[in-house]
Design a protein around this motif. Sequence first.
Motif, PDB file in Angstrom:
ATOM      1  N   LEU A 193       1.096  -0.902   0.045  1.00  0.00           N
ATOM      2  CA  LEU A 193      -0.279  -0.055   0.106  1.00  0.00           C
ATOM      3  C   LEU A 193       0.742   1.470  -0.163  1.00  0.00           C
ATOM      4  N   MET A 194       1.810   1.345   0.632  1.00  0.00           N
ATOM      5  CA  MET A 194       2.632   2.625   1.351  1.00  0.00           C
ATOM      6  C   MET A 194       3.677   2.629  -0.808  1.00  0.00           C
ATOM      7  N   ASN A 195       3.642   1.742  -1.542  1.00  0.00           N
ATOM      8  CA  ASN A 195       4.405   1.471  -2.613  1.00  0.00           C
ATOM      9  C   ASN A 195       3.313   2.365  -3.812  1.00  0.00           C
ATOM     10  N   ASP A 196       2.006   1.753  -3.633  1.00  0.00           N
ATOM     11  CA  ASP A 196       0.824   1.831  -4.141  1.00  0.00           C
ATOM     12  C   ASP A 196       0.698   3.406  -4.324  1.00  0.00           C
ATOM     13  N   GLU A 228      -1.367   6.365 -16.558  1.00  0.00           N
ATOM     14  CA  GLU A 228      -0.720   6.113 -17.940  1.00  0.00           C
ATOM     15  C   GLU A 228      -0.596   4.942 -18.339  1.00  0.00           C
ATOM     16  N   GLU A 229      -0.435   3.813 -18.366  1.00  0.00           N
ATOM     17  CA  GLU A 229      -0.768   2.855 -19.040  1.00  0.00           C
ATOM     18  C   GLU A 229      -2.213   2.291 -18.979  1.00  0.00           C
ATOM     19  N   ILE A 251      -1.835  12.662 -17.537  1.00  0.00           N
ATOM     20  CA  ILE A 251      -2.175  13.620 -15.849  1.00  0.00           C
ATOM     21  C   ILE A 251      -0.877  14.028 -16.240  1.00  0.00           C
ATOM     22  N   CYS A 252      -1.147  15.149 -15.303  1.00  0.00           N
ATOM     23  CA  CYS A 252       0.135  16.537 -15.178  1.00  0.00           C
ATOM     24  C   CYS A 252      -0.085  16.237 -13.430  1.00  0.00           C
ATOM     25  N   ILE A 285       1.257   6.327  -9.311  1.00  0.00           N
ATOM     26  CA  ILE A 285       0.129   6.461  -9.739  1.00  0.00           C
ATOM     27  C   ILE A 285      -0.036   7.188 -10.783  1.00  0.00           C
ATOM     28  N   GLU A 286       1.007   8.241 -11.153  1.00  0.00           N
ATOM     29  CA  GLU A 286       1.234   8.229 -12.216  1.00  0.00           C
ATOM     30  C   GLU A 286       1.207   6.834 -13.435  1.00  0.00           C
TER      31      GLU A 286
END
Length: 123
Positions: free
Chosen positions: A91-94, A105-106, A111-112, A100-101
């Motif tokens: 969860l910390m990595n997510d 993008e996937e 998003i900017c 998130i970016e």
Amino acid sequence: MEEEREEYTPQQGGVEDRKAFVNKFWNFVEGHILEKAFNGRMISWIVAIAIYAVLQVGYNYSAMRKIKMISTNNTTLQDLRMEHITLSTELMNDSRITTIEERVEEAGLTICTPKTAPIEIKE
């Protein structure tokens, strides 16, 4: 006086001593000694010892069950702790902005990220 003492001392290792020993031994083997000494008080002691033995076996069995249960619970608790640490790390990595970016993008969305810090609006 020494002669008088020798007269009164019993003879050791004589035929009478051997016969007495053999009689006592066979009385013991055949159970006559227990038969003579057995009375009502002895029954209560035998019952008390039997009850004590049954209680001891029960307590030991109960203790062994509790020790096994504690061991199993400790193993389960250790597994849950490891799972908690793993989920917490994931969860910390997510929740990182770069992750998130990458996920956005996937998905094919744009998003900017802001380059400046957010401004607080005061009333």
